[in-house]
Design a protein around this motif. Structure first.
Motif, PDB file in Angstrom:
ATOM      1  N   THR A  47       0.855  -1.176   0.000  1.00  0.00           N
ATOM      2  CA  THR A  47       0.000   0.000   0.000  1.00  0.00           C
ATOM      3  C   THR A  47       0.896   1.232   0.000  1.00  0.00           C
ATOM      4  O   THR A  47       1.943   1.244   0.644  1.00  0.00           O
ATOM      5  CB  THR A  47      -0.974   0.017   1.199  1.00  0.00           C
ATOM      6  N   LEU A  48       0.478   2.200  -0.777  1.00  0.00           N
ATOM      7  CA  LEU A  48       1.102   3.517  -0.764  1.00  0.00           C
ATOM      8  C   LEU A  48       0.072   4.454  -0.184  1.00  0.00           C
ATOM      9  O   LEU A  48      -1.075   4.497  -0.652  1.00  0.00           O
ATOM     10  CB  LEU A  48       1.445   3.975  -2.179  1.00  0.00           C
ATOM     11  N   GLU A  49       0.464   5.177   0.865  1.00  0.00           N
ATOM     12  CA  GLU A  49      -0.508   6.044   1.527  1.00  0.00           C
ATOM     13  C   GLU A  49       0.191   7.229   2.163  1.00  0.00           C
ATOM     14  O   GLU A  49       1.371   7.171   2.470  1.00  0.00           O
ATOM     15  CB  GLU A  49      -1.317   5.264   2.557  1.00  0.00           C
ATOM     16  N   ALA A  50      -0.581   8.285   2.319  1.00  0.00           N
ATOM     17  CA  ALA A  50      -0.075   9.479   2.991  1.00  0.00           C
ATOM     18  C   ALA A  50      -0.293   9.305   4.485  1.00  0.00           C
ATOM     19  O   ALA A  50      -1.425   9.292   4.966  1.00  0.00           O
ATOM     20  CB  ALA A  50      -0.795  10.724   2.479  1.00  0.00           C
ATOM     21  N   PHE A 119       0.568  16.112   0.442  1.00  0.00           N
ATOM     22  CA  PHE A 119      -0.660  15.331   0.304  1.00  0.00           C
ATOM     23  C   PHE A 119      -1.192  14.865   1.650  1.00  0.00           C
ATOM     24  O   PHE A 119      -0.425  14.488   2.525  1.00  0.00           O
ATOM     25  CB  PHE A 119      -0.423  14.072  -0.537  1.00  0.00           C
ATOM     26  N   PHE A 120      -2.513  14.875   1.792  1.00  0.00           N
ATOM     27  CA  PHE A 120      -3.151  14.042   2.805  1.00  0.00           C
ATOM     28  C   PHE A 120      -3.731  12.857   2.038  1.00  0.00           C
ATOM     29  O   PHE A 120      -3.717  12.834   0.804  1.00  0.00           O
ATOM     30  CB  PHE A 120      -4.170  14.809   3.664  1.00  0.00           C
ATOM     31  N   CYS A 121      -4.217  11.857   2.740  1.00  0.00           N
ATOM     32  CA  CYS A 121      -4.482  10.547   2.143  1.00  0.00           C
ATOM     33  C   CYS A 121      -5.388  10.558   0.917  1.00  0.00           C
ATOM     34  O   CYS A 121      -5.023  10.050  -0.143  1.00  0.00           O
ATOM     35  CB  CYS A 121      -5.012   9.590   3.202  1.00  0.00           C
ATOM     36  N   SER A 122      -6.571  11.109   1.023  1.00  0.00           N
ATOM     37  CA  SER A 122      -7.517  11.054  -0.095  1.00  0.00           C
ATOM     38  C   SER A 122      -7.109  11.986  -1.226  1.00  0.00           C
ATOM     39  O   SER A 122      -7.400  11.719  -2.396  1.00  0.00           O
ATOM     40  CB  SER A 122      -8.934  11.362   0.390  1.00  0.00           C
ATOM     41  N   GLU A 123      -6.413  13.057  -0.909  1.00  0.00           N
ATOM     42  CA  GLU A 123      -5.891  13.962  -1.928  1.00  0.00           C
ATOM     43  C   GLU A 123      -4.855  13.217  -2.785  1.00  0.00           C
ATOM     44  O   GLU A 123      -4.844  13.334  -4.020  1.00  0.00           O
ATOM     45  CB  GLU A 123      -5.262  15.165  -1.229  1.00  0.00           C
ATOM     46  N   TYR A 124      -4.016  12.434  -2.148  1.00  0.00           N
ATOM     47  CA  TYR A 124      -3.000  11.629  -2.837  1.00  0.00           C
ATOM     48  C   TYR A 124      -3.655  10.630  -3.789  1.00  0.00           C
ATOM     49  O   TYR A 124      -3.265  10.520  -4.955  1.00  0.00           O
ATOM     50  CB  TYR A 124      -2.144  10.931  -1.785  1.00  0.00           C
ATOM     51  N   CYS A 125      -4.659   9.919  -3.317  1.00  0.00           N
ATOM     52  CA  CYS A 125      -5.357   8.951  -4.169  1.00  0.00           C
ATOM     53  C   CYS A 125      -6.022   9.647  -5.350  1.00  0.00           C
ATOM     54  O   CYS A 125      -5.925   9.192  -6.493  1.00  0.00           O
ATOM     55  CB  CYS A 125      -6.399   8.178  -3.359  1.00  0.00           C
ATOM     56  N   TYR A 126      -6.687  10.754  -5.064  1.00  0.00           N
ATOM     57  CA  TYR A 126      -7.369  11.521  -6.100  1.00  0.00           C
ATOM     58  C   TYR A 126      -6.401  11.916  -7.222  1.00  0.00           C
ATOM     59  O   TYR A 126      -6.673  11.729  -8.411  1.00  0.00           O
ATOM     60  CB  TYR A 126      -8.015  12.762  -5.482  1.00  0.00           C
TER      61      TYR A 126
END
Length: 162
Positions: A47-50, A119-126
């Motif tokens: 997993t890649l995550e902020a 990035f925060f998590c959902s911003e990174y995914c977006y």
């Protein structure tokens, strides 16, 4: 699980509860699935995550080992399979990017514009989806609970309850 699929997390922590409270969502964290095509990693998923230390690549099984909460897999729709490599390339190139603490705090009180410096998590995914060519029309940085509404996923699968 394939590169580019999304993981949405619901932790039992106080921080997770606060994020869900302010965002009025059932989840409080988002990350991406990464599959490494190397013989040594056959069958393994990352997993890649902020996280608070920035964008981090971790073995998913290790990430889940001490996790208290639930995790859902949101598989990308088949029509976006051609974008999976681009998602992975974009996401991996940002490993180590600092966490976006300022925007996270402002997100609690209103929406912030998406910004690619931190990035925060959902911003990174977006951004991983948008920058790979998937049409995601979200002018503001999405919260974790907004990710399913991007319209690019198959129905979710609960993959962990701990």
């Amino acid at each position: 699980m394939r590169t580019g699929d999304c993981l949405l997390w619901r932790s039992r922590s106080v921080t997770g509860w606060l994020i869900r409270l302010f965002s009025r969502a059932d989840v409080n964290h988002a990350g991406l699935v990464i599959r490494v095509d190397h013989a040594h990693f056959q069958g393994r998923r990352f997993t890649l995550e902020a996280l608070e230390t920035g964008i981090v690549l971790r073995l998913l099984s290790e990430r889940l080992r001490r996790y208290r909460g639930s995790v859902w897999l949101y598989p990308l729709k088949a029509e976006f399979n051609a974008a999976r490599e681009a998602i992975g390339d974009w996401a991996i190139e940002r490993e180590g990017t600092p966490y976006d603490y300022g925007s996270l705090l402002r997100q609690a009180f209103g929406r912030v514009s998406a910004d690619m410096r931190y990035f925060f998590c959902s911003e990174y995914c977006y951004f991983a989806y948008r920058e790979s060519g998937i049409p995601v029309a979200e002018p503001k940085a999405p919260r974790p609970g907004d990710i399913p509404r991007l319209g690019i996923f198959e129905p979710p699968i609960l993959i962990y309850e701990g």
